[in-house]
Design an enzyme around this catalytic site. Structure first.
Site, short mmCIF file in Angstrom:
data_model
loop_
_atom_site.label_atom_id
_atom_site.label_comp_id
_atom_site.label_asym_id
_atom_site.label_seq_id
_atom_site.Cartn_x
_atom_site.Cartn_y
_atom_site.Cartn_z
N ASP A 142 -3.43 -2.83 -2.12
CA ASP A 142 -4.26 -1.65 -1.87
C ASP A 142 -3.47 -0.48 -2.46
OD1 ASP A 142 -6.76 -0.67 -0.26
OD2 ASP A 142 -5.21 0.70 0.41
N LYS B 95 -6.01 -5.65 7.77
CA LYS B 95 -5.43 -4.64 6.86
C LYS B 95 -4.03 -4.36 7.34
CE LYS B 95 -6.58 -2.03 3.32
NZ LYS B 95 -7.52 -2.29 2.22
#
Ligand code: NDP
Length: 453
Positions: free
Chosen positions: A166, A126
């Site tokens: 995201d 991430k």
């Protein structure tokens, strides 16, 4: 707390101080893993849990950029390469002022288990930056993305690390990031997912997370012989995940009555029809306005601004059957969870990552409602990213129906794997334990096979 959980948590807190979201994510997983460790002492001996909570690599870098007035700004960029035992690191990039190391570690950690559950060969990662795209011009966003990629490009690649979108990173940002990567590497490869359709993107990728969360809810309802037909649904957020959650709820015969942004929420008891959803998509994706405009346009809706003095979110206090949190972490606390139950909600499918606090999760588990945790329920997004990678590798594109059918099948498999693991480890119906355990075992076995590295 068992000695296994307290030992691991003491270690995590000592090594990662002031990172409460990471502690929260690890605690939830290790509590589920107690059941596995008791039956599999070999994992304990090989210190699989101690290794899985430690990122393989963390990158942190300066992102300087110039705004339209010529003023220089400096943000901080990150990439957490958490675990690559079963495939290249894979996970989104988040651009939001709240981004910090702890939040990204929690997201990267969750991603490891989620990606494992998808059945596809993807490790977990991430990244992102503490950059606020809201209120910036397209040129400013482009300058930021180019600066961000001018460092990140040397660390990623189609067989190493494949970022995606995201919060704050949608099609526009992926385009600017991909353009810069392509220029710097002089290569056209599938290094990012969520790409535009004409330059390597997959049909259904934008829809996938929201659609997947609704497919997961439908699977949970199926265990009680029910469907989404006629169900009233609360949805939070109004970004990528929330928009396609509403679309799929409508397609399956349900009625979504709320959407929100960080300023407030709208409640439309008549339901957010396809026409109203088109307005939301234009408002959020093109005009980049605030959700309040929905209630100015549609008189059946009421708008409630966020009230920071309240210790609950009134969005979760309307009569409904299902809830789909699709905004951000910790948006349903213990009181919200109680309010949901009081209002008749018995299905919660998490489109967002970790949107429910531990108190809230306990309320749902204690009442044995159908609770689909994010790492299972929202895995459709990354699964379809995996399908985008496959199409890129084969240099072909599947049709919309083909990708949707694969997504649907993957969500069924994830549901089945989580339900079976929960049952096998003595907690039937507990999808939290089921998802954590099923996701863990595959990665743990790969780590055992590959030795101490
Ligand atoms: P978007 O940026 O498209 O939308 C986010 C939405 O949530 C916006 O409506 C935003 O409001 C709202 N929001 C963000 N932060 C807050 C906050 N602190 N308080 C209240 N509202 C907030 O992001 P996505 O839809 O892509 O992501 C939403 C969630 O889903 C995140 O938790 C993400 O990690 C998760 N997720 C996303 C996936 C994907 O494929 N995109 C895959 C799996 C999970 P505003 O416009 O005011 O900022």
């Amino acid at each position: 707390m068992s000695s296994f959980v307290s030992e691991i948590m003491a270690q995590v807190k000592a090594k990662n101080p002031s990172e409460p979201e990471f502690h929260q994510a690890v605690q939830e997983v290790v509590e589920s893993l107690q059941l596995v460790i008791e039956r599999h002492p070999e994992y304990r001996k090989a210190k699989i849990v101690e290794r899985i909570i430690e990122p393989e690599r963390i990158l942190m870098f300066r992102v300087p950029w110039m705004d339209d007035r010529g003023e220089v700004h400096v943000n901080r960029g990150f990439r957490i390469e958490m675990n690559s035992a079963i495939g290249p690191y894979k996970g989104g990039l988040r651009f939001h002022p709240s981004v910090n190391l702890g939040i990204l570690k929690f997201l990267a950690f969750e991603q490891v288990f989620k990606n494992s559950l998808t059945t596809l060969p993807m490790g977990g990662g991430k990244g992102g930056a503490d950059f606020e795209p809201k209120g910036k011009s397209d040129t400013e966003v482009m300058h930021f993305c180019q600066s961000f990629m001018s460092e990140l490009f040397r660390h990623i690649g189609p067989d190493t690390d494949v970022p995606a979108g995201d919060i704050g990173v949608g099609g526009r940002e992926i385009g600017y990031l991909f353009g810069m990567y392509r220029k710097l590497r002089n290569e056209f490869t599938g290094v990012l997912t969520g790409k535009g359709l004409y330059w390597g993107g997959s049909l259904i990728r934008p829809e996938a997370t929201g659609y997947g969360a609704v497919y997961f809810a439908a699977e949970m309802l199926g265990t009680r012989g029910q469907s989404l037909q006629g169900k009233t649904c609360l949805v939070s957020g109004s970004g990528n995940v929330a928009q396609y959650t509403v679309e799929k709820i409508n397609q399956l015969g349900g009625k979504a009555v709320t959407v929100s942004d960080s300023n407030g929420y709208v409640y439309d008891p008549e339901g957010i029809s396809a026409e109203k959803l088109a307005f939301v998509m234009d408002l959020k994706n093109v005009r980049r306005g605030r959700i309040k405009e929905y209630s100015d346009k549609f008189k059946s809706a009421t708008y409630t601004p966020i009230d920071p003095k309240l210790d609950y979110n009134p969005l979760w206090n309307h009569k409904a059957d299902c809830a789909f949190p699709g905004a951000t972490q910790n948006e349903i606390n213990g009181k919200d969870a109680q309010n949901l139950l009081k209002n008749g909600v018995y299905v919660v499918s998490e489109g967002a990552n970790m949107p429910t606090t531990p108190d809230g999760v306990n309320v749902f588990l204690d009442h044995r409602i159908l609770f689909g945790p994010g790492k299972a329920a929202n895995a459709g997004g990354v699964a379809t990213s995996g399908l985008e990678m496959s199409q890129n590798s084969m240099r072909l594109s599947w049709t919309r129906d083909e990708v949707d059918a694969r997504l649907h099948q993957i969500m069924k498999s994830i549901h089945k794997a989580a339900a079976e693991a929960a049952e096998r480890f003595g907690t039937p119906g507990n999808y939290v334990n089921g998802a954590n355990i099923a996701g863990f075992i595959k990665v743990a076995d790969a780590m055992m096979d590959q030795g101490v590295i």
